[in-house]
Design a protein around this motif. Structure first.
Motif, PDB file in Angstrom:
ATOM      1  N   PRO A  13     -74.877   3.877  86.524  1.00 18.80           N
ATOM      2  CA  PRO A  13     -74.685   3.999  87.975  1.00 18.80           C
ATOM      3  C   PRO A  13     -73.853   2.842  88.493  1.00 18.80           C
ATOM      4  N   GLN A  14     -73.095   3.105  89.559  1.00 12.16           N
ATOM      5  CA  GLN A  14     -72.253   2.082  90.165  1.00 12.16           C
ATOM      6  C   GLN A  14     -72.592   1.953  91.640  1.00 12.16           C
ATOM      7  N   GLN A  15     -72.644   0.722  92.127  1.00 13.91           N
ATOM      8  CA  GLN A  15     -72.865   0.481  93.545  1.00 13.91           C
ATOM      9  C   GLN A  15     -71.515   0.538  94.255  1.00 13.91           C
ATOM     10  N   LEU A  16     -71.406   1.382  95.250  1.00 11.69           N
ATOM     11  CA  LEU A  16     -70.174   1.485  96.015  1.00 11.69           C
ATOM     12  C   LEU A  16     -70.174   0.455  97.133  1.00 11.69           C
ATOM     13  N   THR A  17     -69.010  -0.044  97.473  1.00 16.40           N
ATOM     14  CA  THR A  17     -68.884  -0.999  98.572  1.00 16.40           C
ATOM     15  C   THR A  17     -67.729  -0.577  99.458  1.00 16.40           C
ATOM     16  N   LEU A  18     -67.779  -1.016 100.697  1.00 14.17           N
ATOM     17  CA  LEU A  18     -66.689  -0.740 101.622  1.00 14.17           C
ATOM     18  C   LEU A  18     -65.589  -1.769 101.401  1.00 14.17           C
ATOM     19  N   LEU A  19     -64.351  -1.330 101.489  1.00 17.41           N
ATOM     20  CA  LEU A  19     -63.244  -2.257 101.299  1.00 17.41           C
ATOM     21  C   LEU A  19     -63.087  -3.187 102.487  1.00 17.41           C
ATOM     22  N   SER A  20     -63.251  -2.679 103.697  1.00 20.03           N
ATOM     23  CA  SER A  20     -63.136  -3.530 104.889  1.00 20.03           C
ATOM     24  C   SER A  20     -64.511  -3.612 105.533  1.00 20.03           C
ATOM     25  N   ASP A  21     -65.338  -4.514 105.026  1.00 19.26           N
ATOM     26  CA  ASP A  21     -66.723  -4.617 105.457  1.00 19.26           C
ATOM     27  C   ASP A  21     -66.975  -5.894 106.243  1.00 19.26           C
ATOM     28  N   SER A  22     -65.940  -6.524 106.708  1.00 19.98           N
ATOM     29  CA  SER A  22     -66.082  -7.788 107.415  1.00 19.98           C
ATOM     30  C   SER A  22     -66.459  -7.537 108.864  1.00 19.98           C
ATOM     31  N   PRO A  23     -67.603  -8.102 109.341  1.00 24.35           N
ATOM     32  CA  PRO A  23     -68.010  -7.877 110.723  1.00 24.35           C
ATOM     33  C   PRO A  23     -67.064  -8.536 111.725  1.00 24.35           C
ATOM     34  N   THR A  24     -66.281  -9.538 111.279  1.00 24.61           N
ATOM     35  CA  THR A  24     -65.349 -10.201 112.194  1.00 24.61           C
ATOM     36  C   THR A  24     -64.048  -9.429 112.323  1.00 24.61           C
ATOM     37  N   ASP A  25     -63.805  -8.503 111.415  1.00 22.00           N
ATOM     38  CA  ASP A  25     -62.571  -7.731 111.429  1.00 22.00           C
ATOM     39  C   ASP A  25     -62.737  -6.516 112.338  1.00 22.00           C
ATOM     40  N   ARG A  26     -62.405  -6.698 113.619  1.00 21.07           N
ATOM     41  CA  ARG A  26     -62.572  -5.599 114.591  1.00 21.07           C
ATOM     42  C   ARG A  26     -61.526  -4.504 114.376  1.00 21.07           C
ATOM     43  N   GLU A  27     -60.349  -4.882 113.938  1.00 18.22           N
ATOM     44  CA  GLU A  27     -59.278  -3.921 113.713  1.00 18.22           C
ATOM     45  C   GLU A  27     -59.283  -3.524 112.239  1.00 18.22           C
ATOM     46  N   LEU A  28     -59.343  -2.240 111.962  1.00 22.29           N
ATOM     47  CA  LEU A  28     -59.348  -1.786 110.576  1.00 22.29           C
ATOM     48  C   LEU A  28     -57.980  -2.021 109.954  1.00 22.29           C
ATOM     49  N   ALA A  29     -57.971  -2.581 108.769  1.00 21.97           N
ATOM     50  CA  ALA A  29     -56.725  -2.835 108.061  1.00 21.97           C
ATOM     51  C   ALA A  29     -56.150  -1.515 107.557  1.00 21.97           C
ATOM     52  N   GLU A  30     -54.858  -1.492 107.382  1.00 22.17           N
ATOM     53  CA  GLU A  30     -54.190  -0.311 106.832  1.00 22.17           C
ATOM     54  C   GLU A  30     -54.647  -0.119 105.396  1.00 22.17           C
ATOM     55  N   SER A  31     -55.029   1.079 105.046  1.00 18.79           N
ATOM     56  CA  SER A  31     -55.516   1.364 103.702  1.00 18.79           C
ATOM     57  C   SER A  31     -54.373   1.312 102.704  1.00 18.79           C
ATOM     58  N   LYS A  32     -54.653   0.736 101.544  1.00 18.34           N
ATOM     59  CA  LYS A  32     -53.673   0.686 100.474  1.00 18.34           C
ATOM     60  C   LYS A  32     -54.002   1.720  99.391  1.00 18.34           C
ATOM     61  N   ALA A  33     -54.976   2.568  99.668  1.00 12.32           N
ATOM     62  CA  ALA A  33     -55.363   3.611  98.715  1.00 12.32           C
ATOM     63  C   ALA A  33     -54.258   4.667  98.643  1.00 12.32           C
ATOM     64  N   PRO A  34     -54.192   5.373  97.520  1.00 12.31           N
ATOM     65  CA  PRO A  34     -53.210   6.466  97.427  1.00 12.31           C
ATOM     66  C   PRO A  34     -53.432   7.477  98.559  1.00 12.31           C
TER      67      PRO A  34
END
Length: 81
Positions: A13-34
């Motif tokens: 099993p793998q634990q999933l995490t959010l890429l932009s999980d910073s509470p100080t980051d109010r603006e979501l960063a542009e995704s670099k995913a395909p």
């Protein structure tokens, strides 16, 4: 032929995490995913709101459990037999 059970037993099993999980980051960063894996900004914001709600619920449950364990036991009267 490999059965599903055999294949699943070998997969850890793998634990999933959010890429932009910073509470100080109010603006979501542009995704670099395909492109095929990118979610809309609305979906990402909704998902982050759900995660925040779940974390609050877990913290509340943990606080209630800690409070229940911290209660002092009632005073015991020692009676001589």
């Amino acid at each position: 032929m490999t059965s599903t059970a055999t294949r699943n037993e070998r997969t850890a099993p793998q634990q999933l995490t959010l890429l932009s999980d910073s509470p100080t980051d109010r603006e979501l960063a542009e995704s670099k995913a395909p492109t095929q894996f990118r979610l809309s900004r609305t979906t990402r914001q909704r998902g982050l709101a759900h995660v925040a709600q779940i974390r609050r619920q877990l913290a509340d449950a943990q606080a209630r459990q800690a409070a229940a364990q911290a209660r002092p036991l009632p005073h015991r009267h020692s009676h001589a037999a």
